[in-house]
Design a protein around this motif. Structure first.
Motif, PDB file in Angstrom:
ATOM      1  N   ASN A   1       0.685  -1.129  -0.069  1.00 35.24           N
ATOM      2  CA  ASN A   1       0.027   0.057  -0.152  1.00 35.24           C
ATOM      3  C   ASN A   1       0.738   1.189  -0.006  1.00 35.24           C
ATOM      4  O   ASN A   1       0.539   2.309  -0.782  1.00 35.24           O
ATOM      5  CB  ASN A   1      -0.939  -0.107   1.073  1.00 35.24           C
ATOM      6  CG  ASN A   1      -1.976  -0.999   0.963  1.00 35.24           C
ATOM      7  OD1 ASN A   1      -2.173  -1.856  -0.083  1.00 35.24           O
ATOM      8  ND2 ASN A   1      -2.851  -1.043   2.102  1.00 35.24           N
ATOM      9  N   CYS A   2       2.078   1.335   0.778  1.00 40.92           N
ATOM     10  CA  CYS A   2       2.701   2.344   0.682  1.00 40.92           C
ATOM     11  C   CYS A   2       3.363   2.448  -0.734  1.00 40.92           C
ATOM     12  O   CYS A   2       3.575   3.797  -1.050  1.00 40.92           O
ATOM     13  CB  CYS A   2       3.940   2.093   1.799  1.00 40.92           C
ATOM     14  SG  CYS A   2       3.556   2.267   3.520  1.00 40.92           S
ATOM     15  N   LEU A   3       3.974   1.601  -1.262  1.00 40.48           N
ATOM     16  CA  LEU A   3       4.360   1.640  -2.638  1.00 40.48           C
ATOM     17  C   LEU A   3       3.278   2.224  -3.659  1.00 40.48           C
ATOM     18  O   LEU A   3       3.764   2.973  -4.540  1.00 40.48           O
ATOM     19  CB  LEU A   3       4.840   0.392  -3.086  1.00 40.48           C
ATOM     20  CG  LEU A   3       6.077  -0.382  -2.456  1.00 40.48           C
ATOM     21  CD1 LEU A   3       6.402  -1.751  -2.638  1.00 40.48           C
ATOM     22  CD2 LEU A   3       7.506   0.612  -2.722  1.00 40.48           C
ATOM     23  N   GLU A   4       2.045   1.771  -3.391  1.00 41.30           N
ATOM     24  CA  GLU A   4       1.313   2.243  -4.325  1.00 41.30           C
ATOM     25  C   GLU A   4       0.730   3.599  -4.369  1.00 41.30           C
ATOM     26  O   GLU A   4       0.613   4.456  -5.077  1.00 41.30           O
ATOM     27  CB  GLU A   4      -0.100   1.490  -4.116  1.00 41.30           C
ATOM     28  CG  GLU A   4      -1.291   1.977  -5.152  1.00 41.30           C
ATOM     29  CD  GLU A   4      -2.308   0.791  -5.291  1.00 41.30           C
ATOM     30  OE1 GLU A   4      -3.446   1.221  -6.040  1.00 41.30           O
ATOM     31  OE2 GLU A   4      -2.448  -0.116  -4.826  1.00 41.30           O
TER      32      GLU A   4
ATOM     33  N   GLU B   1     -19.467  -9.280   0.961  1.00 36.22           N
ATOM     34  CA  GLU B   1     -20.349  -8.676   0.022  1.00 36.22           C
ATOM     35  C   GLU B   1     -20.371  -7.075   0.403  1.00 36.22           C
ATOM     36  O   GLU B   1     -20.526  -6.339  -0.897  1.00 36.22           O
ATOM     37  CB  GLU B   1     -21.732  -9.235   0.214  1.00 36.22           C
ATOM     38  CG  GLU B   1     -22.839  -8.608  -0.668  1.00 36.22           C
ATOM     39  CD  GLU B   1     -24.101  -9.479  -0.786  1.00 36.22           C
ATOM     40  OE1 GLU B   1     -24.883  -8.783  -1.319  1.00 36.22           O
ATOM     41  OE2 GLU B   1     -24.037 -10.506  -0.049  1.00 36.22           O
ATOM     42  N   ASP B   2     -20.467  -6.836   1.399  1.00 34.36           N
ATOM     43  CA  ASP B   2     -20.662  -5.232   1.726  1.00 34.36           C
ATOM     44  C   ASP B   2     -19.441  -4.579   1.112  1.00 34.36           C
ATOM     45  O   ASP B   2     -19.602  -3.429   0.521  1.00 34.36           O
ATOM     46  CB  ASP B   2     -20.913  -4.741   3.047  1.00 34.36           C
ATOM     47  CG  ASP B   2     -19.815  -5.771   3.963  1.00 34.36           C
ATOM     48  OD1 ASP B   2     -19.059  -6.397   3.666  1.00 34.36           O
ATOM     49  OD2 ASP B   2     -19.697  -5.054   5.222  1.00 34.36           O
ATOM     50  N   ARG B   3     -18.175  -5.133   1.248  1.00 32.93           N
ATOM     51  CA  ARG B   3     -16.929  -4.399   0.992  1.00 32.93           C
ATOM     52  C   ARG B   3     -16.813  -4.488  -0.457  1.00 32.93           C
ATOM     53  O   ARG B   3     -16.489  -3.611  -1.232  1.00 32.93           O
ATOM     54  CB  ARG B   3     -15.663  -5.012   1.655  1.00 32.93           C
ATOM     55  CG  ARG B   3     -14.483  -4.619   1.247  1.00 32.93           C
ATOM     56  CD  ARG B   3     -14.325  -3.051   1.625  1.00 32.93           C
ATOM     57  NE  ARG B   3     -13.345  -2.440   0.918  1.00 32.93           N
ATOM     58  CZ  ARG B   3     -13.331  -1.051   0.424  1.00 32.93           C
ATOM     59  NH1 ARG B   3     -14.504  -0.350   0.647  1.00 32.93           N
ATOM     60  NH2 ARG B   3     -12.370  -0.549  -0.114  1.00 32.93           N
ATOM     61  N   ARG B   4     -17.236  -5.586  -1.051  1.00 28.58           N
ATOM     62  CA  ARG B   4     -17.105  -5.633  -2.531  1.00 28.58           C
ATOM     63  C   ARG B   4     -17.990  -4.814  -3.353  1.00 28.58           C
ATOM     64  O   ARG B   4     -17.331  -4.049  -4.321  1.00 28.58           O
ATOM     65  CB  ARG B   4     -17.687  -7.032  -3.091  1.00 28.58           C
ATOM     66  CG  ARG B   4     -17.459  -7.210  -4.519  1.00 28.58           C
ATOM     67  CD  ARG B   4     -17.838  -8.899  -4.949  1.00 28.58           C
ATOM     68  NE  ARG B   4     -19.342  -8.938  -4.769  1.00 28.58           N
ATOM     69  CZ  ARG B   4     -20.045  -9.703  -3.640  1.00 28.58           C
ATOM     70  NH1 ARG B   4     -19.147 -10.224  -2.656  1.00 28.58           N
ATOM     71  NH2 ARG B   4     -21.234  -9.809  -3.757  1.00 28.58           N
ATOM     72  N   MET B   5     -19.173  -4.190  -2.990  1.00 22.81           N
ATOM     73  CA  MET B   5     -19.812  -3.382  -3.552  1.00 22.81           C
ATOM     74  C   MET B   5     -19.229  -1.770  -3.394  1.00 22.81           C
ATOM     75  O   MET B   5     -19.109  -1.240  -4.164  1.00 22.81           O
ATOM     76  CB  MET B   5     -21.258  -3.443  -2.946  1.00 22.81           C
ATOM     77  CG  MET B   5     -22.038  -4.498  -3.492  1.00 22.81           C
ATOM     78  SD  MET B   5     -22.430  -4.747  -5.301  1.00 22.81           S
ATOM     79  CE  MET B   5     -23.538  -3.270  -5.583  1.00 22.81           C
ATOM     80  N   ALA B   6     -18.806  -1.503  -2.382  1.00 24.78           N
ATOM     81  CA  ALA B   6     -18.239  -0.353  -1.812  1.00 24.78           C
ATOM     82  C   ALA B   6     -16.880  -0.204  -2.803  1.00 24.78           C
ATOM     83  O   ALA B   6     -16.706   0.847  -3.010  1.00 24.78           O
ATOM     84  CB  ALA B   6     -17.880  -0.254  -0.348  1.00 24.78           C
ATOM     85  N   ALA B   7     -16.015  -1.214  -2.805  1.00 28.61           N
ATOM     86  CA  ALA B   7     -14.754  -1.240  -3.355  1.00 28.61           C
ATOM     87  C   ALA B   7     -15.036  -0.763  -5.021  1.00 28.61           C
ATOM     88  O   ALA B   7     -14.071  -0.123  -5.446  1.00 28.61           O
ATOM     89  CB  ALA B   7     -13.928  -2.303  -3.072  1.00 28.61           C
ATOM     90  N   HIS B   8     -16.016  -1.618  -5.259  1.00 23.73           N
ATOM     91  CA  HIS B   8     -16.168  -1.132  -7.049  1.00 23.73           C
ATOM     92  C   HIS B   8     -16.666   0.108  -7.014  1.00 23.73           C
ATOM     93  O   HIS B   8     -16.097   0.863  -8.068  1.00 23.73           O
ATOM     94  CB  HIS B   8     -17.172  -2.362  -7.362  1.00 23.73           C
ATOM     95  CG  HIS B   8     -17.361  -2.166  -8.858  1.00 23.73           C
ATOM     96  ND1 HIS B   8     -16.257  -2.578  -9.808  1.00 23.73           N
ATOM     97  CD2 HIS B   8     -18.322  -1.874  -9.649  1.00 23.73           C
ATOM     98  CE1 HIS B   8     -16.703  -2.410 -11.114  1.00 23.73           C
ATOM     99  NE2 HIS B   8     -17.952  -2.307 -10.929  1.00 23.73           N
TER     100      HIS B   8
ATOM    101  N   SER C   1      -9.301  -2.572   2.242  1.00 26.50           N
ATOM    102  CA  SER C   1      -9.016  -3.779   1.605  1.00 26.50           C
ATOM    103  C   SER C   1      -8.380  -4.589   2.476  1.00 26.50           C
ATOM    104  O   SER C   1      -8.368  -5.978   2.549  1.00 26.50           O
ATOM    105  CB  SER C   1      -8.555  -3.693   0.280  1.00 26.50           C
ATOM    106  OG  SER C   1      -8.152  -4.898  -0.440  1.00 26.50           O
ATOM    107  N   LYS C   2      -6.972  -4.030   2.887  1.00 24.75           N
ATOM    108  CA  LYS C   2      -6.161  -4.765   3.770  1.00 24.75           C
ATOM    109  C   LYS C   2      -6.976  -5.172   5.165  1.00 24.75           C
ATOM    110  O   LYS C   2      -6.763  -6.318   5.620  1.00 24.75           O
ATOM    111  CB  LYS C   2      -5.181  -3.701   4.182  1.00 24.75           C
ATOM    112  CG  LYS C   2      -4.220  -4.282   5.503  1.00 24.75           C
ATOM    113  CD  LYS C   2      -3.270  -3.138   5.875  1.00 24.75           C
ATOM    114  CE  LYS C   2      -2.666  -3.313   7.087  1.00 24.75           C
ATOM    115  NZ  LYS C   2      -1.737  -2.085   7.539  1.00 24.75           N
ATOM    116  N   GLN C   3      -7.667  -4.174   5.609  1.00 23.13           N
ATOM    117  CA  GLN C   3      -8.402  -4.655   6.940  1.00 23.13           C
ATOM    118  C   GLN C   3      -9.488  -5.717   6.834  1.00 23.13           C
ATOM    119  O   GLN C   3      -9.700  -6.649   7.633  1.00 23.13           O
ATOM    120  CB  GLN C   3      -8.894  -3.376   7.657  1.00 23.13           C
ATOM    121  CG  GLN C   3      -9.146  -3.371   9.036  1.00 23.13           C
ATOM    122  CD  GLN C   3      -8.082  -4.013   9.962  1.00 23.13           C
ATOM    123  OE1 GLN C   3      -7.044  -3.067   9.765  1.00 23.13           O
ATOM    124  NE2 GLN C   3      -8.355  -4.944  10.576  1.00 23.13           N
TER     125      GLN C   3
END
Length: 229
Positions: free
Chosen positions: A93-96, A176-183, A212-214
């Protein structure tokens, strides 16, 4: 005893490097599972190499934390711990984050069209919960986004961490909840790149990759608890 392929690049790299990369890939993908014993004589024979380059490869894998030397048992494949995964994600994540100013500076209308086309492919997969197809596309989207930076050394370092993250990212996307939010965040990230809005791009990307990491760490913890239970 089955042979283990060293891949096509044998002539372009030292044998120890080929052996290292082959074994590293096998460990990361799970082909060599945690707890597997790597016997030097056996693996030298399987890989059609002498024990010296194999031993050098194993020492390098030990420095990576992928194998460990155990008294009276020899070389064993280490299990990934929660701390290992957290460290891998933190580095990646730091590199990104380092690539973001260059992405804003370099992004062309063609880059924006290509990113939006990738997201258009992901839209129906997200709606239909097709995680197996969604996971590699989400990784490809992030790879395409960071590639716009053109920072070759940072990109190579990111690729080195992505080998590990490939193994864990499906756990994050499966929520599921994170998938929709991430998209939805993917779409917003492209908007900010198109608008050349670096502050909002950096703020959202920081939150996006940290979540995403968490999510992945939480999923690993749940999996560990179920396994131990």
């Amino acid at each position: 005893m089955s042979a283990m392929s060293l891949g096509p690049a044998v002539e372009s790299k030292p044998i120890r490097e080929i052996a290292y990369e082959t074994l590293k890939h096998a460990i990361i993908t799970g082909e060599l599972p945690a707890g597997a014993r790597i016997v030097e004589t056996e693996y030298a024979e399987r890989m059609h190499i002498s024990r010296t380059p194999l031993r050098e490869a194993l020492r390098k894998l030990e420095r990576d934390g992928l194998v460990e030397y155990m008294l009276r048992r020899g070389v064993m494949v280490r299990a990934f711990t929660i701390a290992d995964v957290e460290e891998i994600y933190t580095i990646r994540n730091c590199l990104e984050m380092l690539t973001l100013p260059s992405i804003i500076q370099n992004a062309t209308p063609e880059d924006i069209r290509r990113l939006r086309a990738m997201l258009d492919e992901m839209d129906p997969l997200t709606e239909r919960n097709e995680i197996d197809q969604l996971s590699p596309r989400a990784r490809a989207f992030h790879a395409a986004l960071t590639a716009i930076s053109g920072q070759k050394r940072i990109l190579r370092a990111i690729e080195g961490q992505d080998e590990y993250i490939t193994r864990f990212s499906a756990l994050s996307i499966a929520k599921e909840d994170r998938r929709m939010a991430a998209h939805q965040e993917h779409h917003l990230l492209v908007d900010y790149v198109e608008q050349k809005d670096l502050p909002r791009f950096e703020e959202l990307m920081r939150r996006h990759i940290e979540r995403s990491k968490q999510t992945c760490l939480n999923a690993l913890e749940e999996s560990k608890l179920k396994h131990n239970g």
